[in-house]
Structure formats: C-alpha cells, structure tokens
Design an enzyme around this catalytic site. Structure first.
Site, short mmCIF file in Angstrom:
data_model
loop_
_atom_site.label_atom_id
_atom_site.label_comp_id
_atom_site.label_asym_id
_atom_site.label_seq_id
_atom_site.Cartn_x
_atom_site.Cartn_y
_atom_site.Cartn_z
N GLN A 97 0.84 -1.11 -0.47
CA GLN A 97 0.00 -0.03 0.06
C GLN A 97 0.93 1.79 -0.09
O GLN A 97 1.84 1.88 0.72
CB GLN A 97 -0.96 -0.34 1.37
CG GLN A 97 -1.89 1.22 1.58
CD GLN A 97 -2.55 1.51 2.23
OE1 GLN A 97 -2.06 1.69 3.21
NE2 GLN A 97 -3.66 1.34 2.41
N TYR A 178 -5.34 10.29 4.33
CA TYR A 178 -4.78 10.79 3.07
C TYR A 178 -3.59 11.49 2.41
O TYR A 178 -5.34 12.00 2.16
CB TYR A 178 -3.22 9.27 3.69
CG TYR A 178 -3.36 8.68 4.94
CD1 TYR A 178 -2.67 9.68 6.37
CD2 TYR A 178 -4.11 8.09 5.62
CE1 TYR A 178 -2.50 9.07 7.73
CE2 TYR A 178 -3.92 7.07 6.58
CZ TYR A 178 -3.00 7.91 8.30
OH TYR A 178 -2.85 7.41 9.00
N ARG A 225 -7.65 2.36 -2.64
CA ARG A 225 -8.41 1.78 -0.76
C ARG A 225 -9.26 3.19 -0.95
O ARG A 225 -8.47 4.46 -0.66
CB ARG A 225 -7.58 1.72 0.03
CG ARG A 225 -8.92 1.19 1.01
CD ARG A 225 -7.62 0.48 2.27
NE ARG A 225 -8.71 0.12 3.30
CZ ARG A 225 -8.84 0.03 4.87
NH1 ARG A 225 -6.97 0.34 5.19
NH2 ARG A 225 -8.66 -0.80 5.83
N ARG A 315 -7.33 -7.14 12.01
CA ARG A 315 -6.73 -6.82 13.85
C ARG A 315 -7.36 -8.72 13.50
O ARG A 315 -5.97 -9.53 14.32
CB ARG A 315 -7.18 -6.83 14.52
CG ARG A 315 -7.14 -5.52 15.50
CD ARG A 315 -7.58 -4.61 16.24
NE ARG A 315 -9.00 -3.64 15.66
CZ ARG A 315 -9.75 -3.18 16.58
NH1 ARG A 315 -10.18 -3.12 17.74
NH2 ARG A 315 -11.08 -2.33 15.81
#
Length: 360
Positions: A97, A178, A225, A315
């Site tokens: 990524q 971002y 994404r 997770r």
C-alpha cells in the site's frame, strides 16, 4: 464459511481464497527499512488470498509516523525484497500500500525539516507520537502545481520500485485522511484551481495518480482503497454519496485490479459503489458505527449478498497468523493486544500462536 474459501481472480492473480489481509501500520521499520521481523510477520500470514502490506511512503515527505517503511530508494526496495521473497516462498501473494500522508506529518520526520504538504493549508488538529512526547501537526504548506505533478510521479516511481522489490502489485491509499483523501474531501480541499471546488475537480488528483501508476506497472497490478464518510484524521465530507459515485465512474475505465472499500456505518455508499464498479470489489465489512473488528460472519454475508468479491480483515489477521485454518475450524480466535500494535519488537508481532492439534 465456504464462500470465504472459494477462489477469485484479482487483476492477473488467481487467489485461492477470498480472505484478504488489510494493511495495518505497525511502526517496526527502523530507518524506513523492512527487516527480518517484517519478513517473518508477513510470511506467517501467507495463507491469505492476498496480503496488502502496511502504508508505505512513496517519498520522504510522504511519511506520517515514526518507523514506517518507505519505497522511494533502492535500499528500501532491496529490504522489501526479503519480505516478498518470504511470502512467495510460502505460497502467498502480496501487494504494497502506497500511502502519502499529506498534512498528517511533521517536520521532525523529514531530513530537511520541511512542513508537510496538503491540498490546502488546513491543519488536522491531530498529533504525532514520538519517543519524546506528542507533537501537534503543523499547518501544512499548500501544494503548488509543481508539487502536485511531483506527487503523482512519486507514486508512479514508488510503484516501479515495488515491482523491483517483488511485489505482485500496489494499492493506492485513497482513504483514512491521507493525501489522496485530502484532495477528495471538501473540508481539507479548499482550492479554487483545477484540483478543487467541484466534485469533478476534487477527484482529479486521485484519478491522475491511479492513471500514472497503471501506466507505470499495468492496471492489473493497481488497486485503490477508499473509506467513504470516515472522520479519522479530521476528515468531514459533506457530499460522500456524490463524491464516491463520481470517483468510481472516473476510475472504472482504467481497468484497475480492484477497489478496496473500508466501511464505517456507510453500507448505503458501499451499495452505490458496488453498482458503479465493474471490477473486483474488496470490502472491509463494517456496516455499523464503532470500533469493533469485523468478523468472518460479516465477510460471508458480504460475499453472499454480492456486495463484495473478497473481504479484508485487519485485527483478526494481526492476532491470528493462521486465520484461514481458524475460520475453517470455527475458531478459537486470539484477541489482539492493543499495547503492542505500534513499535516494539517481536512481542505482539510475530509471537501470536497458531492452532495446534489440541485446539481443533
């Protein structure tokens, strides 16, 4: 759970299952270099249909946190090669990524002590963690046209280095507040030129980055994404449904490998994207508000409904390196330890247990 174990094609890769490991920042790459522990960490999880590694800065000014990996020098590419070789040795597939943090940065991270850059000079209101304490994110410098062109090329050059490093492809981080997301959102993009104002202009940077990377390495090796409606890192979109519908329409002709959607109580927008997106859609299923992790059952529901072609978990992969085996066995699942999420050594990184015969 059989839907999770059906093969699927993503770009030019044939995945043996639909379980994707989502990118997770772990802040264990000293000096921006992936090390032996990084190779072991991802190698342990090679049973994933696809691994998408943690956010990796495509240029020095793209760094947003301490000890995150880079992919803008030959040394960094060589370090990543150890990781990709290990994952491939164990039969896995791996994308990197590429994450330019934009305003989510600080001069202490950069060799020349520059200000972070962003579409507009609007601070995040958030802080950077350092060993010496928390530091407020400064007001970023507004990007010039030269800065924008350079950032596009930085993504493309990092993608070329990713191929040299042995990655199977790259994911462009257009989510979570971002740089790409900062151009998309009207609360962080107040520009009045060709990159701001209307939805058509705000999506321009994202489309140009995707086009440049697809031209550099091929669209079948390029994914993006998105996280519609997310408020992380000070984001606040006023027109999410229109914004992401138009972005999906603009990206569709590029023939990208996939669109990776991270939900947060935004199922209605996910449905809009599914209707607009002609290719593979990877979903991090989270149709409710809150911080609880998605479950295998959430993934199965998304696949059965046709909402997704593959599902990404975070997770669950962090704490269960053998996640496919655990899902097939009906558990048990190890719980992740938040105290070891970021930084540190092997603890909470490569020492999570795998199933033994006695667990089945």
């Amino acid at each position: 759970m059989r839907e999770l174990f059906e093969p699927v094609t993503v770009g030019d890769l044939d995945l043996p299952n639909r379980l994707v490991m989502a990118p997770m920042t772990r802040s264990r790459c000293r000096g921006g270099l992936a090390g032996e522990l990084t190779a072991e960490y991802y190698g342990q999880r090679a049973a994933a249909g696809l691994i998408i590694v943690e956010g990796t800065q495509p240029c020095a000014l793209g760094q947003g946190y301490i000890d995150t990996p880079g992919l803008h020098t030959r040394e960094q590419a060589a370090a990543w090669r150890r990781v990709t070789d290990e994952v491939h040795r164990r039969g896995g597939r791996i994308f990197v990524q590429l994450m330019h943090s934009g305003r989510i940065g600080h001069p202490v991270l950069y060799p020349g002590g520059e200000l972070p850059i962003a579409p507009s000079p609007i601070p995040s209101g958030e802080q950077l963690y350092t060993a010496d304490g928390m530091l407020d994110h400064p007001t970023p410098r507004e990007m010039t046209m030269v800065d924008i062109a350079r950032a596009v090329e930085d993504f493309a050059q990092a993608a070329r280095l990713a191929m040299d490093a042995g990655f199977d492809g790259v994911e462009l981080h257009g989510a979570s507040g971002y740089l790409i997301h900062q151009f998309l959102s009207d609360n962080t993009n107040r520009r009045t030129d060709a990159y701001g104002g209307s939805v058509e202009r705000r999506i321009r940077f994202a489309v140009e980055v995707a086009q440049a990377v697809a031209d550099a390495i091929g669209p079948a090796r390029t994914g993006m994404r998105l996280s519609p409606g997310i408020t992380y890192n000070g984001m606040a979109e006023s027109d999410s449904e229109i914004l992401y519908t138009e972005l999906a329409r603009a990206l569709a002709p590029l023939g990208l490998a996939y669109l990776h959607v991270s939900e947060n109580d935004t199922r209605d927008i996910t449905k809009l994207l599914r209707a607009e997106w002609p290719g593979t859609l990877i979903l991090n299923p989270h149709p409710w508000s809150g911080d609880g992790p998605a479950t295998p059952e959430d993934g199965v529901e998304a696949l059965r409904s046709g909402l997704a072609d593959a599902v990404a978990f975070a997770r669950l992969w962090l704490a269960n390196p053998d996640l496919p085996a655990r899902i097939a066995a009906g558990g048990p699942y190890t719980q992740a330890d938040p105290a070891t999420f970021y930084g540190g050594d092997h603890r909470g990184y490569t020492d999570y247990p795998t199933l033994t015969a006695g667990d089945l």
